[in-house]
Every structure is written in C-alpha cells, then in structure tokens.
Design a protein around this motif. Structure first.
Motif, PDB file in Angstrom:
ATOM      1  N   GLY A 194      22.778  72.742  -3.007  1.00  0.00           N
ATOM      2  CA  GLY A 194      22.631  73.901  -3.158  1.00  0.00           C
ATOM      3  C   GLY A 194      20.835  74.389  -3.220  1.00  0.00           C
ATOM      4  O   GLY A 194      20.033  75.481  -2.686  1.00  0.00           O
ATOM      5  N   ALA A 195      19.842  73.540  -3.586  1.00  0.00           N
ATOM      6  CA  ALA A 195      18.466  73.989  -3.325  1.00  0.00           C
ATOM      7  C   ALA A 195      18.332  73.981  -1.674  1.00  0.00           C
ATOM      8  O   ALA A 195      17.019  74.931  -1.425  1.00  0.00           O
ATOM      9  N   SER A 196      19.019  73.410  -0.530  1.00  0.00           N
ATOM     10  CA  SER A 196      18.981  73.380   0.429  1.00  0.00           C
ATOM     11  C   SER A 196      19.308  74.905   0.746  1.00  0.00           C
ATOM     12  O   SER A 196      18.549  75.362   2.249  1.00  0.00           O
ATOM     13  N   MET A 197      20.734  75.372   0.646  1.00  0.00           N
ATOM     14  CA  MET A 197      20.796  76.728   0.932  1.00  0.00           C
ATOM     15  C   MET A 197      19.311  78.132   0.382  1.00  0.00           C
ATOM     16  O   MET A 197      19.559  79.002   0.968  1.00  0.00           O
ATOM     17  N   LEU A 198      19.358  77.627  -1.357  1.00  0.00           N
ATOM     18  CA  LEU A 198      18.453  78.237  -1.572  1.00  0.00           C
ATOM     19  C   LEU A 198      16.746  78.526  -0.893  1.00  0.00           C
ATOM     20  O   LEU A 198      16.577  79.681  -0.524  1.00  0.00           O
ATOM     21  N   LEU A 199      17.120  77.150  -0.401  1.00  0.00           N
ATOM     22  CA  LEU A 199      15.253  77.678   0.138  1.00  0.00           C
ATOM     23  C   LEU A 199      15.677  77.988   1.452  1.00  0.00           C
ATOM     24  O   LEU A 199      14.542  78.986   2.297  1.00  0.00           O
ATOM     25  N   VAL A 200      16.412  77.772   2.584  1.00  0.00           N
ATOM     26  CA  VAL A 200      17.329  78.369   4.048  1.00  0.00           C
ATOM     27  C   VAL A 200      17.253  79.796   3.306  1.00  0.00           C
ATOM     28  O   VAL A 200      16.572  80.682   4.250  1.00  0.00           O
ATOM     29  N   GLY A 206      16.359  65.452  -7.515  1.00  0.00           N
ATOM     30  CA  GLY A 206      16.545  66.390  -5.550  1.00  0.00           C
ATOM     31  C   GLY A 206      16.194  67.668  -5.580  1.00  0.00           C
ATOM     32  O   GLY A 206      16.267  68.389  -4.936  1.00  0.00           O
ATOM     33  N   ALA A 207      17.028  68.338  -6.367  1.00  0.00           N
ATOM     34  CA  ALA A 207      17.053  69.752  -5.836  1.00  0.00           C
ATOM     35  C   ALA A 207      15.689  70.660  -5.642  1.00  0.00           C
ATOM     36  O   ALA A 207      14.713  71.188  -5.369  1.00  0.00           O
ATOM     37  N   TYR A 208      15.016  69.446  -7.221  1.00  0.00           N
ATOM     38  CA  TYR A 208      13.611  70.155  -7.661  1.00  0.00           C
ATOM     39  C   TYR A 208      12.435  69.557  -5.988  1.00  0.00           C
ATOM     40  O   TYR A 208      12.119  70.656  -5.558  1.00  0.00           O
ATOM     41  N   ASN A 209      12.994  68.461  -5.514  1.00  0.00           N
ATOM     42  CA  ASN A 209      11.661  68.029  -4.849  1.00  0.00           C
ATOM     43  C   ASN A 209      12.756  68.748  -3.337  1.00  0.00           C
ATOM     44  O   ASN A 209      11.445  69.148  -2.599  1.00  0.00           O
ATOM     45  N   ILE A 210      13.353  68.924  -3.874  1.00  0.00           N
ATOM     46  CA  ILE A 210      14.352  70.064  -1.866  1.00  0.00           C
ATOM     47  C   ILE A 210      13.395  70.922  -2.090  1.00  0.00           C
ATOM     48  O   ILE A 210      12.381  71.693  -1.292  1.00  0.00           O
ATOM     49  N   ILE A 211      13.517  71.569  -3.121  1.00  0.00           N
ATOM     50  CA  ILE A 211      13.239  73.508  -2.830  1.00  0.00           C
ATOM     51  C   ILE A 211      11.477  73.879  -2.666  1.00  0.00           C
ATOM     52  O   ILE A 211      11.407  74.692  -2.945  1.00  0.00           O
ATOM     53  N   THR A 212      10.380  72.753  -3.426  1.00  0.00           N
ATOM     54  CA  THR A 212       9.798  72.676  -3.678  1.00  0.00           C
ATOM     55  C   THR A 212       8.419  71.661  -2.382  1.00  0.00           C
ATOM     56  O   THR A 212       7.543  71.637  -2.257  1.00  0.00           O
ATOM     57  N   GLY A 213       9.258  71.372  -1.715  1.00  0.00           N
ATOM     58  CA  GLY A 213       8.571  70.816   0.042  1.00  0.00           C
ATOM     59  C   GLY A 213       9.225  69.697  -0.231  1.00  0.00           C
ATOM     60  O   GLY A 213       8.248  69.033   0.434  1.00  0.00           O
ATOM     61  N   PRO A 249      15.629  68.526   2.674  1.00  0.00           N
ATOM     62  CA  PRO A 249      16.602  69.865   2.545  1.00  0.00           C
ATOM     63  C   PRO A 249      18.114  69.139   3.410  1.00  0.00           C
ATOM     64  O   PRO A 249      18.380  67.879   4.408  1.00  0.00           O
ATOM     65  N   VAL A 250      18.691  69.091   3.023  1.00  0.00           N
ATOM     66  CA  VAL A 250      20.283  68.178   3.623  1.00  0.00           C
ATOM     67  C   VAL A 250      20.970  68.949   3.824  1.00  0.00           C
ATOM     68  O   VAL A 250      20.889  70.298   4.000  1.00  0.00           O
TER      69      VAL A 250
END
Ligand SMILES: *[C@@H]1O[C@H](CO)[C@@H](O)[C@H](O)[C@H]1NC(C)=O
Ligand SMILES: *[C@@H]1O[C@H](CO)[C@@H](O)[C@H](O)[C@H]1NC(C)=O
Ligand SMILES: *[C@@H]1O[C@H](CO)[C@@H](O)[C@H](O)[C@H]1NC(C)=O
Ligand SMILES: *[C@@H]1O[C@H](CO)[C@@H](O)[C@H](O)[C@H]1NC(C)=O
Ligand SMILES: *[C@@H]1O[C@H](CO)[C@@H](O)[C@H](O)[C@H]1NC(C)=O
Length: 324
Positions: A180-186, A215-222, A226-227
């Motif tokens: 979800g975080a990866s999709m939101l970031l894209v 994991g989600a927080y770390n992905i969205i904040t860079g 991302p997965v």
C-alpha cells in the motif's frame, strides 16, 4: 494555535481540511469507532438523547460499548457517512465509496471538505494486486481502499491546487501495508509531477513509524525501498526517471514547528481503561510531498475520551494546519 477557521475539508477515516486565513488549511484524520451496534435511529433522535449541555456528567462512569448514533464516530460505514453529512450540513461535501463493492458496502475512507475547496477530480483504488477492482491482498485482514482527490481553492485571489490521498492500511498483513505504501508513493509522485502542486497523504497505517512493523512508514518516507506493485497501476502512474527522482513524503508532525505540536503523541489508544497504555501507539499519519508548496504550521492529536468515560473511538483525531 487552533483558532477559529473560516473554511475547512474533513476526511474520514475521517479527514478534514479547513482554509482559515490567506493560505492556511486544516486537515484532520480520524479513524471512527466501528459501528458494531447499529441502532438505525436518526441524527435528530441521537441529538434528542444527549445530556443537557449545562449538566455535569457522571465523570468516567460509562465504559460499555455504546451506540454510534448516541454520541460518536468510527470507521465509516455508509450509515455513519450519511449521519456525518447531515451533521456537517450543506456547507460541506464528501466523496467516498464502500471498499467492499466500490459503491456502498463496507467501510469508507471518505473525504469531507468544505465547499470553498472545489473538487476537480476523484478516483478510488484498492491496495491489492488488482487495484482497479474491489479486491483484497492475499493474507490481509480486510479489503483496503484509497480515496484520491484533486482540489482547488482560492487563496487571496490566487488559485491553489492540491492532491489528497486518504487511506487505511491493513491491520494484519505487513506485506499489504508495504504494498500500500509503495502504491501511494507512486501515485503521489505522479500527481506531484502532473500538477506541480502539493500532495498530501492521510491515513490509519495500522503500524508505527519505528520497530518491526514500520515498513510502510519507511517506504513512504523514503527510508526503505518500495516493493513491486501491479504493473497496470505502475504504468498508469509512471513518470520519467528524471521527474522528481528523490520524491518522498514528509511526516507533517516532524515538519511543524515544535511549539505548535501539541497534546498527545499516540493516535491509537484502544478501548482500554484510561490508565492502561499497553496498546497506545502513533499509527495515524499525515504526510506532505517533498516537492513542497506547503508549510506545516502545527499538529495536534486530540482526545476521544469524554468526561463521562465514553471513548468516541479507539483512535484519536489528528489535526494538522498547513499553508499552501
Ligand atoms: C503556529 O501556528 C500559528 C497558527 O496556525 C501560526 O500562525 C504560527 O505561525 C505557527 N508558529 C510557527 C513558529 O510557525
Ligand atoms: C432503518 O430505519 C428506516 C426508517 O425507519 C427503515 O426504512 C429501514 O428499514 C431501517 N433499516 C434497518 C436495517 O433496520
Ligand atoms: C493488475 O491490475 C489490473 C487491474 O485491477 C488487473 O486487471 C491485472 O490482472 C493486474 N495484474 C496482475 C499481474 O495481477
Ligand atoms: C488547477 O487545476 C486546474 C484544473 O486542472 C487547472 O486548470 C489550473 O491551471 C490549475 N491551477 C494551478 C495554479 O495549478
Ligand atoms: C487501572 O486501574 C484499575 C482500577 O483501579 C486497576 O484495576 C487496573 O489494574 C489498572 N490498570 C493498569 C494497567 O494499571
């Protein structure tokens, strides 16, 4: 800091945005109490059942699960969305769909907004391997949806646009949260490139910013890569490699001046007694894209516990003031 506002947006799970001066807006995220005991009474019947506002309640006496209609909000089922729309009144609008069917079934992650913020476009996508149809990620506890909206407002005669993504990640699957975080970031980067205006993400991440579930927080904040996500989604929202290559989301709590960050840290407290902090955590976040165009002025995690002991939700509402 949180003074009278002249205008606003509310989002749900709940989220709200309010424009209060030349360029400031208030955005609120609030995971409502789940409507587990629907009583099917009207808003007016609910209001009629409330205590006389001049009468002191018996402090901290009510601990049982109570009817939503009698006092509070929660994870938004259609009945609650309709009640909220009635309570907000005609100066507000809302968008959202039920996550189970893309229409009205199941929980909404709706966005309520005051009408001086104009909706330009909206869409909904699922945080799963098939994002353009109601669907659940394998191993997730629930179907998970994102409400995406592009808004315009006038600030001192100048048009200002911004994007807002409101979501609710899974409570059981860390893999779903990372997806979800990866999709939101894209999607956020795409909107930042497409519009050249601010992008905000709000939501219940069902996971904190530190520790094994971050994991989600770390992905969205860079802070973590991302997965892999659905290729149709990735293609639809692709940008060129040189367009905002270092795009990430900034946690508005950390962006606001310290003296304007007030009240509580935890955004989830559970339905435990006031002295039981065992489940408390900060899991409801508001982010701004690092393409900026905004300034975070303050943040406040308020309370859901009222004097009589009722918890309006197992989450607290989080208010953020931003200027655009
Ligand atoms: C704190 O918030 C107020 C009201 O939003 C704002 O006017 C002020 O500039 C903020 N303080 C700082 C240091 O930014
Ligand atoms: C709720 O109340 C309305 C109006 O009285 C009625 O039409 C509807 O059937 C009720 N729904 C449920 C689920 O009881
Ligand atoms: C990606 O999502 C689309 C739209 O929901 C779906 O049709 C497609 O099958 C998905 N791709 C894969 C490889 O699952
Ligand atoms: C805001 O969006 C509208 C609709 O896409 C566009 O016509 C307008 O130029 C945009 N304004 C700014 C300041 O980006
Ligand atoms: C909270 O207070 C109640 C009543 O005094 C007590 O029974 C309980 O053990 C307390 N819980 C914690 C976690 O301290």
């Amino acid at each position: 800091m949180f003074t009278e506002l002249s205008n606003a947006v509310i989002l749900l799970q709940i989220l709200a945005i309010a424009v209060h001066s030349a360029a400031a807006m208030r955005i609120v995220t609030y995971n409502l109490r789940f409507d587990s005991q629907p009583d099917n009474i009207t808003v007016q019947e609910s209001l009629n059942s409330l205590l006389d506002p001049l009468q002191q309640p018996a402090f901290l006496t009510l601990t049982k699960e109570d009817y939503h209609s009698e006092w509070g909000f929660q994870e938004a089922l259609v009945r609650q969305v309709n009640d909220l729309a009635e309570l907000f009144g005609p100066e507000w609008s809302w968008i959202g769909v039920g996550r189970d069917d893309g229409v009205a079934a199941g929980e909404f992650s709706p966005i309520f907004f005051k009408n001086d913020v104009k909706l330009i476009s909206k869409d909904f996508f699922w945080l799963s391997n098939t994002p353009f149809e109601p669907s659940k990620f394998p191993g997730a506890g629930s179907i998970r949806i994102c409400t995406a909206a592009f808004f315009s407002t006038s600030v001192g005669g100048t048009q200002k646009n911004f994007t807002l993504l409101n979501t609710h990640l899974d409570d059981q699957s860390d893999a779903q949260r990372r997806l979800g975080a990866s999709m939101l970031l894209v999607r956020a980067r795409f909107e930042a490139v497409r519009t050249g205006t601010p992008v905000f993400i709000t939501g219940d991440f069902n996971s904190p910013s530190t520790g094994p579930d971050s994991g989600a927080y770390n992905i969205i904040t860079g802070a973590a890569p991302p997965v892999a996500i659905n290729a149709t989604f990735a293609d639809k929202y692709a940008v060129k490699p040189d367009q905002l290559p270092d795009f990430k989301m900034l946690d508005l709590r950390g962006q606001a001046p310290r003296r304007n960050v007030s009240a509580n840290f935890a955004t989830f407290t559970g339905f435990s007694a006031p002295n039981d902090t065992s489940s408390w955590a900060r899991i409801d976040f508001m982010f701004g894209g690092n393409n900026k165009g905004w300034t975070a002025e303050g943040q406040k995690a308020a309370t859901s516990l009222s004097d009589d002991g009722v918890l309006a939700s197992d989450h607290r509402p989080v208010f953020t003031d931003v200027s655009i």
